[in-house]
Design a protein around this motif. Sequence first.
Motif, PDB file in Angstrom:
ATOM      1  N   SER A  30    -155.039  97.519   7.219  1.00  0.00           N
ATOM      2  CA  SER A  30    -154.302  96.606   8.090  1.00  0.00           C
ATOM      3  C   SER A  30    -154.540  96.864   9.574  1.00  0.00           C
ATOM      4  O   SER A  30    -154.240  96.018  10.398  1.00  0.00           O
ATOM      5  CB  SER A  30    -152.798  96.691   7.789  1.00  0.00           C
ATOM      6  OG  SER A  30    -152.340  97.994   8.038  1.00  0.00           O
ATOM      7  N   LEU A  31    -155.077  98.030   9.940  1.00  0.00           N
ATOM      8  CA  LEU A  31    -155.277  98.355  11.346  1.00  0.00           C
ATOM      9  C   LEU A  31    -156.621  97.821  11.817  1.00  0.00           C
ATOM     10  O   LEU A  31    -157.662  98.129  11.238  1.00  0.00           O
ATOM     11  CB  LEU A  31    -155.209  99.870  11.555  1.00  0.00           C
ATOM     12  CG  LEU A  31    -155.252 100.342  13.002  1.00  0.00           C
ATOM     13  CD1 LEU A  31    -154.011  99.869  13.755  1.00  0.00           C
ATOM     14  CD2 LEU A  31    -155.347 101.848  13.057  1.00  0.00           C
ATOM     15  N   THR A  32    -156.597  97.016  12.864  1.00  0.00           N
ATOM     16  CA  THR A  32    -157.826  96.478  13.442  1.00  0.00           C
ATOM     17  C   THR A  32    -158.223  97.326  14.649  1.00  0.00           C
ATOM     18  O   THR A  32    -157.473  98.199  15.073  1.00  0.00           O
ATOM     19  CB  THR A  32    -157.614  95.025  13.902  1.00  0.00           C
ATOM     20  OG1 THR A  32    -156.643  95.022  14.962  1.00  0.00           O
ATOM     21  CG2 THR A  32    -157.139  94.154  12.752  1.00  0.00           C
ATOM     22  N   SER A  33    -159.369  97.014  15.226  1.00  0.00           N
ATOM     23  CA  SER A  33    -159.803  97.719  16.432  1.00  0.00           C
ATOM     24  C   SER A  33    -158.828  97.494  17.572  1.00  0.00           C
ATOM     25  O   SER A  33    -158.590  98.394  18.375  1.00  0.00           O
ATOM     26  CB  SER A  33    -161.206  97.265  16.825  1.00  0.00           C
ATOM     27  OG  SER A  33    -162.126  97.643  15.836  1.00  0.00           O
ATOM     28  N   VAL A  34    -158.249  96.310  17.653  1.00  0.00           N
ATOM     29  CA  VAL A  34    -157.253  96.026  18.701  1.00  0.00           C
ATOM     30  C   VAL A  34    -156.016  96.892  18.478  1.00  0.00           C
ATOM     31  O   VAL A  34    -155.488  97.500  19.413  1.00  0.00           O
ATOM     32  CB  VAL A  34    -156.882  94.526  18.720  1.00  0.00           C
ATOM     33  CG1 VAL A  34    -155.716  94.267  19.643  1.00  0.00           C
ATOM     34  CG2 VAL A  34    -158.075  93.688  19.132  1.00  0.00           C
TER      35      VAL A  34
END
Length: 139
Positions: A30-34
């Motif tokens: 669920s964690l994106t680069s942003v």
Amino acid sequence: MLGVLLAIAAAACWGASSIFARLGFSSTRSLTSVGGTFASMLASLGFIVPVTLLFERQALLSISGEAILWFAVIGLITFPFARYSHFKGGELIGASRASALSAASPLFATVAAVVFLHEALTPFILTGILLIMAGLYSL
């Protein structure tokens, strides 16, 4: 000597950050680069504000308006954009390759210093540029 040790510590920390970012991204879908950039910036802020207020309060209050402007530009370029790009690169091509490519930053700093600050290109600097380019090519 202290400057050299601090520069080596900075390089080691930037290298470690790639590993930790890769571990963070691989531990969740669920964690994106942003999101990783945002979490990283919050952690940085949570560390640097108390340290600065504790050890450098007087120096902080004596910064000129022009210096604040330039450091704000640095903050906008380095932290959100460069960190996001670094994290995304690590996500796409791996931490080791992304870190190695990030090591080209002296090349960009040299070009900017020559163009904007009119610094001289010495034989040692030119040799360094050639070595950086050879390293990038070998990647």
